[in-house]
Enzyme design. Sequence first.
Site, PDB file in Angstrom:
ATOM      1  N   GLU A 276       0.822  -1.219   0.000  1.00  0.00           N
ATOM      2  CA  GLU A 276       0.000   0.000   0.000  1.00  0.00           C
ATOM      3  C   GLU A 276       0.851   1.261   0.000  1.00  0.00           C
ATOM      4  O   GLU A 276       0.692   2.125   0.869  1.00  0.00           O
ATOM      5  CB  GLU A 276      -0.906   0.020   1.239  1.00  0.00           C
ATOM      6  N   PRO A 277       1.757   1.435  -0.955  1.00  0.00           N
ATOM      7  CA  PRO A 277       2.634   2.608  -0.899  1.00  0.00           C
ATOM      8  C   PRO A 277       1.932   3.911  -1.270  1.00  0.00           C
ATOM      9  O   PRO A 277       1.117   3.936  -2.191  1.00  0.00           O
ATOM     10  CB  PRO A 277       3.713   2.280  -1.943  1.00  0.00           C
ATOM     11  N   GLY A 278       2.233   4.951  -0.570  1.00  0.00           N
ATOM     12  CA  GLY A 278       1.777   6.297  -0.928  1.00  0.00           C
ATOM     13  C   GLY A 278       2.990   7.174  -1.207  1.00  0.00           C
ATOM     14  O   GLY A 278       3.303   7.502  -2.342  1.00  0.00           O
ATOM     15  N   ARG A 279       3.695   7.507  -0.136  1.00  0.00           N
ATOM     16  CA  ARG A 279       4.830   8.428  -0.228  1.00  0.00           C
ATOM     17  C   ARG A 279       5.865   7.995  -1.275  1.00  0.00           C
ATOM     18  O   ARG A 279       6.314   8.817  -2.077  1.00  0.00           O
ATOM     19  CB  ARG A 279       5.515   8.510   1.146  1.00  0.00           C
ATOM     20  N   ARG A 315       3.964  19.991   6.265  1.00  0.00           N
ATOM     21  CA  ARG A 315       4.756  18.940   6.915  1.00  0.00           C
ATOM     22  C   ARG A 315       5.876  19.474   7.816  1.00  0.00           C
ATOM     23  O   ARG A 315       6.076  18.944   8.925  1.00  0.00           O
ATOM     24  CB  ARG A 315       5.320  17.965   5.885  1.00  0.00           C
ATOM     25  N   CYS A 345       0.375  34.235   9.394  1.00  0.00           N
ATOM     26  CA  CYS A 345       0.577  34.934  10.660  1.00  0.00           C
ATOM     27  C   CYS A 345       0.735  33.987  11.830  1.00  0.00           C
ATOM     28  O   CYS A 345      -0.103  33.956  12.730  1.00  0.00           O
ATOM     29  CB  CYS A 345      -0.572  35.891  10.894  1.00  0.00           C
ATOM     30  N   GLU A 346       1.753  33.155  11.796  1.00  0.00           N
ATOM     31  CA  GLU A 346       2.187  32.469  13.006  1.00  0.00           C
ATOM     32  C   GLU A 346       3.600  31.949  12.854  1.00  0.00           C
ATOM     33  O   GLU A 346       4.070  31.713  11.748  1.00  0.00           O
ATOM     34  CB  GLU A 346       1.224  31.374  13.447  1.00  0.00           C
ATOM     35  N   TYR A 374       1.496  13.995   0.695  1.00  0.00           N
ATOM     36  CA  TYR A 374       1.039  14.631   1.933  1.00  0.00           C
ATOM     37  C   TYR A 374       1.371  16.115   1.960  1.00  0.00           C
ATOM     38  O   TYR A 374       1.552  16.687   3.044  1.00  0.00           O
ATOM     39  CB  TYR A 374       1.621  13.923   3.170  1.00  0.00           C
TER      40      TYR A 374
HETATM   41  N1  LLP Z   1      -1.795   2.132   4.311  1.00  0.00           N
HETATM   42  C1  LLP Z   1      -2.293   2.638   5.457  1.00  0.00           C
HETATM   43  C2  LLP Z   1      -3.232   1.839   6.223  1.00  0.00           C
HETATM   44  C3  LLP Z   1      -1.882   3.904   5.903  1.00  0.00           C
HETATM   45  O1  LLP Z   1      -2.370   4.390   7.046  1.00  0.00           O
HETATM   46  C4  LLP Z   1      -0.964   4.663   5.134  1.00  0.00           C
HETATM   47  C5  LLP Z   1      -0.532   6.003   5.556  1.00  0.00           C
HETATM   48  C6  LLP Z   1      -0.476   4.098   3.940  1.00  0.00           C
HETATM   49  C7  LLP Z   1      -0.912   2.831   3.564  1.00  0.00           C
HETATM   50  C8  LLP Z   1       0.525   4.807   3.065  1.00  0.00           C
HETATM   51  O2  LLP Z   1       1.714   5.014   3.753  1.00  0.00           O
HETATM   52  P1  LLP Z   1       3.000   5.600   3.005  1.00  0.00           P
HETATM   53  O3  LLP Z   1       3.481   4.571   2.026  1.00  0.00           O
HETATM   54  O4  LLP Z   1       2.588   6.842   2.312  1.00  0.00           O
HETATM   55  O5  LLP Z   1       3.959   5.875   4.088  1.00  0.00           O
HETATM   56  N2  LLP Z   1       0.851  12.857   6.715  1.00  0.00           N
HETATM   57  C9  LLP Z   1       2.013  12.093   7.112  1.00  0.00           C
HETATM   58  C10 LLP Z   1       1.899  10.653   6.674  1.00  0.00           C
HETATM   59  C11 LLP Z   1       0.663   9.951   7.179  1.00  0.00           C
HETATM   60  C12 LLP Z   1       0.587   8.512   6.724  1.00  0.00           C
HETATM   61  C13 LLP Z   1      -0.717   7.898   7.085  1.00  0.00           C
HETATM   62  N3  LLP Z   1      -0.901   6.540   6.664  1.00  0.00           N
HETATM   63  C14 LLP Z   1       3.244  12.768   6.538  1.00  0.00           C
HETATM   64  O6  LLP Z   1       3.120  13.779   5.867  1.00  0.00           O
HETATM   65  O7  LLP Z   1       4.356  12.325   6.783  1.00  0.00           O
END
Ligand code: LLP
Length: 417
Positions: A276-279, A315, A345-346, A374
């Site tokens: 489940e990659p996002g970042r 972030r 303004c902070e 993000y």
């Molecule tokens: N699967 C689940 C269940 C998750 O909660 C998340 C991210 C992902 C996959 C994707 O994770 P990744 O591969 O992107 O690390 N806003 C924060 C990051 C919050 C991540 C939340 N969960 C930041 O800017 O660092």
Amino acid sequence: GLGFYTGEDGYLYVDNLRIDDIRAEVKNSPFYLYSQNRITANYQAYADALKGLDHFVGYAVKANNNLPIMRHLQSLGSGAVLVSGNELQAAEAAGFDTTRTIFNGNGKLPEELRLAILKGALINVDSEFDLENIAAAAKAVDRTARVLIRINPDVDPQVHAYVSTGLANSKFGIRNSHLQWFLNRIREEPLLELAGVHSHLGSTITKVDIFRDAAQIMIGFIKQIRAEGFDPKYLNIGGGLGIDYYRRGDAFPSPADLVDTVRDLVADLGLTMILEPGRSMIGNASALVNTVTGTKTNGNKNFIVVDGSMSALIRPSLYDAYQHIELTAPGDGPEQVFDIVGPVCESADFLGKERALRTPSAGDGLVVHDAGAYCMAMASTYNLKMRPAEYWVADGQLKQIRRGETLEDHLRMFEGL
Ligand code: LLP
């Protein structure tokens, strides 16, 4: 070139285009700028890493919900990982096959669950009440719900507390001692199908061997549920791989490193592995491009003030996160140490602290790197700094992929009240 790099002329480029040329064309500062090639390469790195394993990659839409970006990942073969009914509908609008989506979350709402079941999404179960809500939603729409049990493996990802999710005291997932209740309850409900096991450890992870620790715990559970007569199909080891925000390049773990830590464990299980990659899919494919408004000195601090802010990119303010900052052009101003701040303004409104940069002039370009994940997704309109436009470079051409939010968009929400 692929992605963001400094050319031999000292200017900053994205793919084949000089960022200063893009700035002159766009005149819409600050803005997010993406490299489509970089996104493709990031997806391909996962696809290559997973060769030889039965798998699917679910892109975590929460990292970036830009529709053309989602559509592009979908066209490459990605599935989608979702945390709200709106994300599910956006994924469908982007063309994702909703039977290859996964619905996550610790507070999924009944109406969101009904939608997810109707669309055939896999659903990760997070708690007792969540399973009861899923069972009720399945009955309401008279369709089978395919569920994965989200185990909380109590593995420490060694990251910032706010992005750590798989520890015993975290709000996410189910501890080992409770698992039998879930098996019994699923067995009782004809409309619940136990499709597999999930865990997600946290985000910005740089020590990939913890995925092996979690996989071992999950495989123990797979054996237990098979022994009880269930036929699970999926082993979902979540997302969380970090990216090289410091841009040091030295041996930073890749998707292949992650997959190779678990490959021998999962190869002969007869399960489809889900990631489940996002970042790591989108983070390094973008920069926030800002314009310098001016420089000033207070006490022993030098500041570069730019037009971007914590409203566009939170972030650094929220997690004390480091994102690399560069000027878009070479120049002859003396090098000094600066805090890079916005107009909000902070005092929490900073994009970077104590960065050595040449002293810029008003109008110069300044980028915050690795802003694909993000950043836009967490942008706000605080101080009525409206959410920026987005552009990408695709096939060597600059293209707008989201218009900037306007004050009119804001005022429209009050019309007729
Ligand atoms: N699967 C689940 C269940 C998750 O909660 C998340 C991210 C992902 C996959 C994707 O994770 P990744 O591969 O992107 O690390 N806003 C924060 C990051 C919050 C991540 C939340 N969960 C930041 O800017 O660092």
